[in-house]
Design a protein around this motif. Sequence first.
Motif, PDB file in Angstrom:
ATOM      1  N   SER A   1      -5.192   3.908  10.119  1.00  0.00           N
ATOM      2  CA  SER A   1      -4.858   4.801   8.784  1.00  0.00           C
ATOM      3  C   SER A   1      -4.009   5.718   9.072  1.00  0.00           C
ATOM      4  O   SER A   1      -3.934   6.420  10.057  1.00  0.00           O
ATOM      5  N   GLY A   2      -3.143   6.200   8.119  1.00  0.00           N
ATOM      6  CA  GLY A   2      -2.252   7.258   8.134  1.00  0.00           C
ATOM      7  C   GLY A   2      -2.550   8.363   7.234  1.00  0.00           C
ATOM      8  O   GLY A   2      -3.583   8.300   6.642  1.00  0.00           O
ATOM      9  N   PRO A   3      -1.387   9.634   7.192  1.00  0.00           N
ATOM     10  CA  PRO A   3      -0.305   9.428   7.980  1.00  0.00           C
ATOM     11  C   PRO A   3      -0.544   9.460   9.497  1.00  0.00           C
ATOM     12  O   PRO A   3      -1.286  10.238   9.922  1.00  0.00           O
TER      13      PRO A   3
ATOM     14  N   GLU B   1       5.989   9.451  11.107  1.00  0.00           N
ATOM     15  CA  GLU B   1       4.556   9.245  10.986  1.00  0.00           C
ATOM     16  C   GLU B   1       4.460   8.006  10.094  1.00  0.00           C
ATOM     17  O   GLU B   1       5.471   7.656   9.294  1.00  0.00           O
TER      18      GLU B   1
ATOM     19  N   PHE C   1       2.662   5.533   7.069  1.00  0.00           N
ATOM     20  CA  PHE C   1       1.706   5.652   5.973  1.00  0.00           C
ATOM     21  C   PHE C   1       1.381   4.273   5.379  1.00  0.00           C
ATOM     22  O   PHE C   1       2.360   3.550   5.510  1.00  0.00           O
ATOM     23  N   ASP C   2       0.032   4.213   5.009  1.00  0.00           N
ATOM     24  CA  ASP C   2      -0.292   2.788   4.433  1.00  0.00           C
ATOM     25  C   ASP C   2      -0.873   3.267   2.981  1.00  0.00           C
ATOM     26  O   ASP C   2      -0.880   4.236   2.723  1.00  0.00           O
TER      27      ASP C   2
ATOM     28  N   ARG D   1      -3.700   3.819   1.762  1.00  0.00           N
ATOM     29  CA  ARG D   1      -4.760   4.593   1.632  1.00  0.00           C
ATOM     30  C   ARG D   1      -4.451   5.941   1.549  1.00  0.00           C
ATOM     31  O   ARG D   1      -4.878   6.984   1.301  1.00  0.00           O
ATOM     32  N   ASP D   2      -3.136   6.281   1.816  1.00  0.00           N
ATOM     33  CA  ASP D   2      -2.364   7.567   1.733  1.00  0.00           C
ATOM     34  C   ASP D   2      -1.786   7.928   0.510  1.00  0.00           C
ATOM     35  O   ASP D   2      -1.242   8.837   0.248  1.00  0.00           O
TER      36      ASP D   2
ATOM     37  N   ARG E   1      -2.676  11.283  -1.173  1.00  0.00           N
ATOM     38  CA  ARG E   1      -2.078  12.388  -0.741  1.00  0.00           C
ATOM     39  C   ARG E   1      -1.194  13.032  -1.883  1.00  0.00           C
ATOM     40  O   ARG E   1      -0.957  14.062  -1.852  1.00  0.00           O
TER      41      ARG E   1
ATOM     42  N   ASP F   1       8.637  13.738  -0.870  1.00  0.00           N
ATOM     43  CA  ASP F   1       7.309  13.176  -1.426  1.00  0.00           C
ATOM     44  C   ASP F   1       7.554  11.990  -2.168  1.00  0.00           C
ATOM     45  O   ASP F   1       6.718  11.165  -2.488  1.00  0.00           O
TER      46      ASP F   1
ATOM     47  N   ARG G   1       8.695   9.032  -0.128  1.00  0.00           N
ATOM     48  CA  ARG G   1       7.679   8.586   0.578  1.00  0.00           C
ATOM     49  C   ARG G   1       6.610   7.716  -0.249  1.00  0.00           C
ATOM     50  O   ARG G   1       6.257   6.626   0.101  1.00  0.00           O
ATOM     51  N   CYS G   2       6.157   8.524  -1.382  1.00  0.00           N
ATOM     52  CA  CYS G   2       5.224   7.900  -2.054  1.00  0.00           C
ATOM     53  C   CYS G   2       5.615   6.820  -2.848  1.00  0.00           C
ATOM     54  O   CYS G   2       5.110   5.717  -3.111  1.00  0.00           O
TER      55      CYS G   2
END
Length: 491
Positions: A2-4, A220, A222-223, A225-226, A229, A451, A454-455
Amino acid sequence: MSGPFPLYDNAALRQAEARAASRLGDDFVLMQRAGLAAWHCALAHWPQAQRIAVACGPGNNGGDGYVLARHACEAGRQVRVLRLPGHAPRGEIAIRAERAYRDAGGRVEEFGGSIGDADLVVDALFGIGLTRAPDAEAATLVAAINNAAAPVLALDVPSGVDADTGNAPGTAVHATRTLQFLGAHAGLATGAALEHVGARELAALDVGDDVLPADAAVAEMFDARDLGRFLQPRSRNSHKGESGRVLCVGGDHGKGGAVLLCAEAALRSGAGLVDVATRAMHVAALLSRRPEAMAHAIDAAADLDKLAEAANVIAIGPGLGQDAWGNELFSAMIDSGKPLVIDADALNLLAANPRKLQADTVLTPHPGEAARLLSIATREVQADRRAAALALCERFGCVVVLKGAGTVVTAPGCLPGIIDAGNPGMAVGGMGDVLTGIIAALRAQGLDAFDAARCGALLHGAAGDVAARAGGERGLLPSDLFTPLQRLANP
């Protein structure tokens, strides 16, 4: 994983290995822990495997293999260690590991061209020490591992894959699972490596978190589940103005579908208002398909002034074309001073006339577009995707989303993010237009550029995975992402 999740380069991992060995007082203790962790991994995933073939190289990766082989032998398994001529252990601790394996009754065979019958094959050939293509002799053994009718467990790195870059310059092992030691490799999260690593797993070896400090990470991961965030529930008294206004610019003659996909993605990702500036011929079709979008016929850049002024963020490029109309609109939007998400034809126009951009601009190139922006070959981009993304970030001074397997997201002065989501079914025209709309919508809703990038990349990949699970990868369409996109945008 799991990430990050922090990712490291070879230099950091070698330093961590040295610190861990010093703490344990003996390099061989660390090797024993790695080999035992590998044996536990094999037991956890292939408990019924009775015939185990272990391909050992001459270095410490081979030493890890000898330790695993000893544990398997002591557990009553039928174990064969295979190695190439001249691949007897060379280092002191690898020699100790081989001796302990032989003392336990194990046998070592010279590779004869075939792995033979096995329930599990263990790749302990080269580890992180190999950054070039395997030589012809080693390539024969790698090919035999790949041709074996058994699952493959790679120790630390699939042999033939560069753990720093993810590049596979020649023949490389196709692992069913890769067990990494101490820390996760940045190169195994992106590019060609994803064809080879299979499932990734990490054995920290219980040496203390401080042997690999967080500030040593080079990226880092991310999957899905992040997502929480970045995406928070809206307040009960929210109104559309608080969710931002996106202007999508594009859709030259015959290319209206691209800007329509961008606009609908922005709406499904939560933008409060979406304007579309496009050719007059596309307005009716756009309103018919998605009446929530506000379509505007645009003949010249002057027609965009009021729309650009009202927008919180501008997405430009989908279907824009590279003729006079697209050039004029692109130049006007670049000079607008507004936050931009630049994709597709707009990237090619930028490549033709490169310039530094506002720091909150987001570029979303695929590898071919990245190559044009950097004036290099596409294969050079793919050979080290993280380095290419960082080079783009440096050249244009803004946020970059390098699309592809293991999308890389960079921003000036920030730790790169690598996206552990997405699938091969997403390699189809229009997927990038959807990503552009998603990032623009998130930016309009108040996320900063990094953000939002990335998101957005994570949301895009995760929606593609949900859609692929529902209907399969082959034949997946960009519009198939819209329903899961809305659901995932509300974690």
